[in-house]
Scaffold this motif. Structure first.
Motif, short mmCIF file in Angstrom:
data_model
loop_
_atom_site.label_atom_id
_atom_site.label_comp_id
_atom_site.label_asym_id
_atom_site.label_seq_id
_atom_site.Cartn_x
_atom_site.Cartn_y
_atom_site.Cartn_z
N UNK A 49 -51.80 6.22 62.42
CA UNK A 49 -51.27 4.96 62.12
C UNK A 49 -52.09 4.31 61.11
N UNK A 50 -51.13 3.46 60.29
CA UNK A 50 -51.94 2.44 59.25
C UNK A 50 -52.75 1.35 60.00
N UNK A 51 -52.25 1.27 61.36
CA UNK A 51 -53.06 0.38 61.97
C UNK A 51 -54.44 0.62 62.61
N UNK A 52 -54.72 1.68 62.20
CA UNK A 52 -56.19 2.24 62.68
C UNK A 52 -57.03 1.49 61.57
N UNK A 53 -58.31 1.16 62.09
CA UNK A 53 -59.40 0.84 61.15
C UNK A 53 -59.59 1.68 60.00
N UNK A 54 -59.81 1.26 58.80
CA UNK A 54 -59.83 2.23 57.83
C UNK A 54 -58.93 3.44 57.60
N UNK A 55 -57.72 3.25 57.62
CA UNK A 55 -56.78 4.29 57.71
C UNK A 55 -56.84 5.49 56.63
N UNK A 56 -57.36 4.89 55.62
CA UNK A 56 -57.36 5.67 54.09
C UNK A 56 -58.16 7.02 54.43
#
Length: 349
Positions: free
Chosen positions: A216-223
């Motif tokens: 998920x993009x909502x996880x910290x530091x997703x990139x």
């Protein structure tokens, strides 16, 4: 028992890898393992004369009358999930400031997001089921944990036992049930993994997240997930991946670390209620309990547990202050509390 031979002309397929087996049969296996864990928990409760999820210490007749007349008993048991007035005006933006975090924190998450794969998580669970790392009391574990500084935490430089006592004392101050206080004390005890067979801190601490489906993009530091081998794997990079809609979080593999480890230790050795176990298991699952990510994997039970986890998170996060308590002065109280819910003084870690 006779061994069945392959029929003439049949082709023997090579043995599937652990990843392939999990992708094909993981839902069934996960259900069986969870059922076994539930049976262990029920046996623990039966052995110690418990009924349902109620694990409150039994008061004397005089104490029961006093509690009943004062109304404190109902308040403690029924309103434990209600937010404390103490935290209603707190500046929440002062915590979890990852944009301002030091390089140590950012480097930690880059490594964690790269290495938390399905393959690693399967092996970590096999290791847990097949070995005992140490035998000690809960308090001895807390003292051992005191040597660890969590590289993933941007909010405190205090020792682990200081954070444990701060959290427990904040919960105690607000008159929450005794089992809730104990969760505050032991919620991070699974970080003992660091001293056993961890690969570093990346498989011990930090925010947790599901593996086996799209990150998920909502996880910290997703990139930073782009370098994870599962990122481009067609088995794992779709919305549901190896799971199904509303399958329930107990069927989902969260990144292996102290939450999952301590959840199983507590489930196998304590008489804590299911709300307490959920607090331990999901307290680092910030994408879920703060950002509402992965709601499509939740079942009805998860909706109830979310309330418990959010109630606990307030204390876990906002109790991180500079004040330190006299641990030796508080030790007798917490030793009694531990004995109340962990009947065996020495347990397997």
């Amino acid at each position: 028992m006779a061994v069945q031979k392959p029929s003439k002309g049949s082709i023997t397929k090579p043995t599937d890898s652990a990843e392939e087996v999990f992708a094909k049969e993981g839902k069934v296996a996960g259900h069986i393992l969870e059922k076994l864990d539930d049976e262990i928990l029920n046996i623990n409760r039966m052995q110690h004369g418990l009924r349902g999820a109620s694990t409150m210490k039994q008061p004397s007749i005089e104490e029961e009358i006093e509690l009943h007349d004062s109304g404190k008993e109902d308040e403690a048991n029924e309103n434990w999930h209600i937010a404390s007035e103490y935290y209603k005006n707190i500046d929440t933006k002062a915590f979890r400031q990852y944009d301002l975090a030091c390089d140590r924190v950012k480097q930690f998450y880059e490594e964690q997001h790269e290495k938390q794969t399905v393959a690693y998580n399967i092996q970590a669970r096999i290791n847990f089921k097949t070995k005992t790392r140490a035998r000690m009391s809960i308090w001895e574990g807390l003292e051992k944990l005191n040597k660890l500084l969590d590289d993933s935490d941007p909010d405190t430089e205090l020792s682990q036992i200081d954070h444990a006592i701060q959290t427990a004392e904040a919960i105690r101050r607000d008159g929450k049930p005794r089992w809730f206080q104990l969760v505050g004390l032991i919620h991070d005890l699974g970080k003992l993994l660091y001293f056993f067979d961890s690969k570093g801190q990346w498989d011990v601490v930090g925010d947790t997240f599901p593996v086996g489906c799209k990150f998920s993009k909502r996880i910290i530091f997703p990139d930073s997930f782009k370098v994870n081998p599962d990122f481009l794997n067609p088995l794992y990079n779709t919305k549901y991946g190896i799971y199904s809609k509303h399958c329930g979080l107990d069927k989902v593999m969260l990144s292996w670390g102290h939450d999952e480890y301590m959840y199983h230790v507590a489930k196998n050795n304590s008489t804590l209620p299911q709300e307490a176990l959920a607090m331990i298991r999901y307290h680092s699952f910030y994408p879920w309990h703060q950002e509402y990510a992965y709601s499509y994997l939740m079942d009805d039970h998860d909706k109830e547990m979310l309330k418990a986890v959010r109630a606990f998170n307030t204390y876990d996060l906002y109790s991180k202050i500079d004040q330190q308590y006299d641990i030796e002065e508080l030790k007798p109280y917490y030793l009694e509390l531990i004995d109340e819910f962990f009947p065996n003084k020495v347990i397997d870690f």
